[in-house]
Structure formats: structure tokens, C-alpha cells
Design a protein around this motif. Structure first.
Motif, PDB file in Angstrom:
ATOM      1  N   ALA A   1       6.165  -3.093 -10.442  1.00 18.15           N
ATOM      2  CA  ALA A   1       5.558  -1.929  -9.797  1.00 18.15           C
ATOM      3  C   ALA A   1       6.622  -0.871  -9.502  1.00 18.15           C
ATOM      4  CB  ALA A   1       4.872  -2.343  -8.506  1.00 18.15           C
ATOM      5  N   TYR A   2       6.209   0.398  -9.518  1.00 14.45           N
ATOM      6  CA  TYR A   2       7.087   1.492  -9.115  1.00 14.45           C
ATOM      7  C   TYR A   2       6.237   2.639  -8.598  1.00 14.45           C
ATOM      8  CZ  TYR A   2       6.003   3.912 -13.531  1.00 14.45           C
ATOM      9  OH  TYR A   2       5.367   4.536 -14.574  1.00 14.45           O
ATOM     10  N   CYS A   3       6.872   3.557  -7.897  1.00 15.03           N
ATOM     11  CA  CYS A   3       6.191   4.732  -7.361  1.00 15.03           C
ATOM     12  C   CYS A   3       6.463   5.918  -8.276  1.00 15.03           C
ATOM     13  CB  CYS A   3       6.691   5.026  -5.938  1.00 15.03           C
ATOM     14  SG  CYS A   3       5.951   6.524  -5.234  1.00 15.03           S
ATOM     15  N   GLU A   4       5.427   6.455  -8.877  1.00 14.81           N
ATOM     16  CA  GLU A   4       5.560   7.587  -9.798  1.00 14.81           C
ATOM     17  C   GLU A   4       6.096   8.827  -9.083  1.00 14.81           C
ATOM     18  OE1 GLU A   4       5.425   9.765 -13.360  1.00 14.81           O
ATOM     19  OE2 GLU A   4       5.343   7.614 -13.016  1.00 14.81           O
ATOM     20  N   LYS A   5       5.674   9.042  -7.838  1.00 13.67           N
ATOM     21  CA  LYS A   5       6.136  10.220  -7.099  1.00 13.67           C
ATOM     22  C   LYS A   5       7.636  10.121  -6.838  1.00 13.67           C
ATOM     23  CE  LYS A   5       4.865  13.440  -3.520  1.00 13.67           C
ATOM     24  NZ  LYS A   5       3.816  13.845  -2.618  1.00 13.67           N
ATOM     25  N   CYS A   6       8.114   8.953  -6.444  1.00 15.88           N
ATOM     26  CA  CYS A   6       9.557   8.759  -6.236  1.00 15.88           C
ATOM     27  C   CYS A   6      10.319   8.951  -7.552  1.00 15.88           C
ATOM     28  CB  CYS A   6       9.845   7.363  -5.684  1.00 15.88           C
ATOM     29  SG  CYS A   6       9.360   7.132  -3.959  1.00 15.88           S
ATOM     30  N   LYS A   7       9.768   8.431  -8.642  1.00 16.77           N
ATOM     31  CA  LYS A   7      10.417   8.554  -9.947  1.00 16.77           C
ATOM     32  C   LYS A   7      10.559  10.024 -10.333  1.00 16.77           C
ATOM     33  CE  LYS A   7       9.866   7.121 -14.759  1.00 16.77           C
ATOM     34  NZ  LYS A   7       9.014   6.390 -15.708  1.00 16.77           N
TER      35      LYS A   7
ATOM     36  N   HIS B   1       4.842   6.949   0.222  1.00 22.49           N
ATOM     37  CA  HIS B   1       3.835   7.450  -0.732  1.00 22.49           C
ATOM     38  C   HIS B   1       2.728   6.421  -0.928  1.00 22.49           C
ATOM     39  CE1 HIS B   1       7.611   9.606  -2.275  1.00 22.49           C
ATOM     40  NE2 HIS B   1       6.924  10.476  -1.545  1.00 22.49           N
ATOM     41  N   ASP B   2       1.503   6.882  -0.905  1.00 25.50           N
ATOM     42  CA  ASP B   2       0.331   6.026  -1.078  1.00 25.50           C
ATOM     43  C   ASP B   2       0.317   5.457  -2.497  1.00 25.50           C
ATOM     44  OD1 ASP B   2      -2.179   4.866  -1.304  1.00 25.50           O
ATOM     45  OD2 ASP B   2      -3.269   6.616  -0.539  1.00 25.50           O
ATOM     46  N   GLN B   3       0.391   4.153  -2.629  1.00 27.51           N
ATOM     47  CA  GLN B   3       0.454   3.527  -3.946  1.00 27.51           C
ATOM     48  C   GLN B   3      -0.894   3.460  -4.657  1.00 27.51           C
ATOM     49  OE1 GLN B   3       3.704   2.650  -5.479  1.00 27.51           O
ATOM     50  NE2 GLN B   3       3.659   4.332  -4.003  1.00 27.51           N
ATOM     51  N   ALA B   4      -1.978   3.700  -3.923  1.00 26.78           N
ATOM     52  CA  ALA B   4      -3.284   3.807  -4.584  1.00 26.78           C
ATOM     53  C   ALA B   4      -3.320   5.080  -5.439  1.00 26.78           C
ATOM     54  CB  ALA B   4      -4.408   3.825  -3.554  1.00 26.78           C
ATOM     55  N   VAL B   5      -2.515   6.066  -5.063  1.00 26.28           N
ATOM     56  CA  VAL B   5      -2.444   7.339  -5.786  1.00 26.28           C
ATOM     57  C   VAL B   5      -1.235   7.370  -6.719  1.00 26.28           C
ATOM     58  CG1 VAL B   5      -2.185   9.849  -5.523  1.00 26.28           C
ATOM     59  CG2 VAL B   5      -3.586   8.560  -3.903  1.00 26.28           C
ATOM     60  N   HIS B   6      -0.062   6.976  -6.222  1.00 32.20           N
ATOM     61  CA  HIS B   6       1.194   7.149  -6.954  1.00 32.20           C
ATOM     62  C   HIS B   6       1.738   5.866  -7.565  1.00 32.20           C
ATOM     63  CE1 HIS B   6       1.328  11.184  -5.343  1.00 32.20           C
ATOM     64  NE2 HIS B   6       1.167  10.693  -4.125  1.00 32.20           N
ATOM     65  N   GLY B   7       1.120   4.731  -7.278  1.00 31.86           N
ATOM     66  CA  GLY B   7       1.629   3.458  -7.780  1.00 31.86           C
ATOM     67  C   GLY B   7       1.354   3.275  -9.263  1.00 31.86           C
TER      68      GLY B   7
ATOM     69  N   PRO C   1       0.802  -1.227   0.000  1.00 26.31           N
ATOM     70  CA  PRO C   1       0.000   0.000   0.000  1.00 26.31           C
ATOM     71  C   PRO C   1       0.836   1.280   0.000  1.00 26.31           C
ATOM     72  CG  PRO C   1      -0.360  -1.270   2.032  1.00 26.31           C
ATOM     73  CD  PRO C   1       0.560  -2.053   1.174  1.00 26.31           C
ATOM     74  N   TYR C   2       2.076   1.208   0.506  1.00 20.76           N
ATOM     75  CA  TYR C   2       2.944   2.390   0.551  1.00 20.76           C
ATOM     76  C   TYR C   2       4.330   2.006   0.058  1.00 20.76           C
ATOM     77  CZ  TYR C   2      -0.756   4.459   3.299  1.00 20.76           C
ATOM     78  OH  TYR C   2      -1.968   4.937   3.698  1.00 20.76           O
TER      79      TYR C   2
END
Length: 188
Positions: A169-175, A155-161, A149-150
Motif C-alpha cells: 500500500a502507498y498514499c498517492e497524494k504523498c507520492k 491523507h484519507d486512504q479511501a481517496v488517496h490509497g 484509514p489514514y
């Protein structure tokens, strides 16, 4: 703007049935000048587009091997993205293909991941939520587990995943933060 387009060139295109907008695009000349020349020679305006959006789209496609459709119409100048105008409104060819298949406008960008660059076959084009579902399913088919989930940075992966094409999988915000940091390092 091309000030060298002659009245004869403009008149020839007007008599061929081109619209003022098409002549402006082709000759890169002033639209008011084209209108004045049309009136001067008594050439009527081109009737409004009689085709539907989808019918006009179809006139700019050509089937190619593998069930793909190649775009033969205009393209956005910088990206080369297949595009067209319909009743003075811009559309991407992939967005229309998506609409043909799903009966609604796409959410986010619509494009095909079938391997043919800029394919516009309606069966090959998907929008952002559709691509996310397909990539998530691919993740599970390849033995991947459910996304946490994070991300490690909270970062919330429901939003940024997001998922890469292969299902990872990756986190768009981290990217985005990594890219911003890299740009700042280069600038300093």
C-alpha cells in the motif's frame, strides 16, 4: 504537412479504396487537396465503416503464446500505446478489450499487467478499480494487513490509497507531493 505528395500518389491511393483520412495520415498532405482530387477524378467516397468497433479491433490483433494478444494496428506516436480510430473517435485497444470482457467502458486507464507489454487480451486487461481489487487481494494473500484509514500525513486512504503491483500500500497524494518537491529542488 507534406506539400510534395503528387496528385498521382494521391490518385493511386484513392483508387486502392483508401479514405481521405487514411491518405492524409499516410502521405501527410492537406485533406482539402485529397478531397479536390477525389472529386476531380470522380472517385466516390469510401463507405462508412461496416464493422462494429469490436470487429474492427479484432482485425488488428494477433494471438501470441501464453494467451496474449498482440496489437498490429496503429499506435499513439509518443507513448506507443495501441490505439485506433472508429468513426472518427479515438480509442485505446486496451479500453476496447476491457469493454469486450466486461460489457462497459473502463474507469480510468485500462491495461494489462500480465507481463507482455501492451497485451490487449480481454482476459488480461483491467481498469483502475479492478487492478486495485486484485492488488489488495494479493496484499492479503502475502500476509499483509488491512490498510490503515489514514496515512502518516493524515491523507484519507479511501481517496488517496493505492496498491503497488506486489500488493504494498502507498498514499498517492504523498507520492505526488514528494515528486513535486523533488522537481522543485532540481529547478532551484
Amino acid at each position: 504537412m507534406n506539400q510534395n505528395a503528387t496528385e498521382e500518389q494521391i490518385t493511386t491511393l484513392l483508387r486502392q479504396g483508401l479514405s481521405n483520412a487514411a491518405i492524409v495520415r499516410e502521405l501527410r498532405c492537406d485533406k482539402n487537396r485529397v478531397s479536390r482530387i477525389r472529386r476531380k477524378h470522380g472517385i466516390p467516397n469510401v463507405p462508412l465503416q461496416p464493422l462494429t468497433l469490436e470487429e474492427k479491433w479484432t482485425t488488428n490483433t494477433r494471438p501470441v503464446d501464453g494467451g496474449h494478444l498482440e496489437w498490429t494496428g496503429e499506435r499513439k506516436s509518443i507513448s506507443g500505446t495501441p490505439a485506433m480510430r472508429y468513426r472518427e473517435k479515438p480509442y485505446t485497444a486496451a479500453a476496447i478489450a476491457f469493454r469486450i470482457r466486461h460489457g462497459r467502458d473502463p474507469k480510468g486507464y485500462a491495461f494489462a499487467e500480465c507481463g507482455l507489454h501492451h497485451c490487449v487480451a480481454p482476459d488480461h486487461v483491467d481498469d483502475e478499480p479492478g487492478r486495485a481489487r486484485t492488488r489488495e487481494q494479493l496484499r492479503y494473500l502475502n500476509g499483509g494487513r488491512e490498510r490503515k484509514p489514514y496515512c502518516p500525513h493524515g491523507h484519507d486512504q479511501a481517496v488517496h490509497g493505492r496498491y503497488q503491483e506486489d500488493g504494498r500500500a502507498y498514499c498517492e497524494k504523498c507520492k505526488r507531493q514528494r515528486a513535486r518537491s523533488a522537481r522543485q529542488e532540481v529547478a532551484s
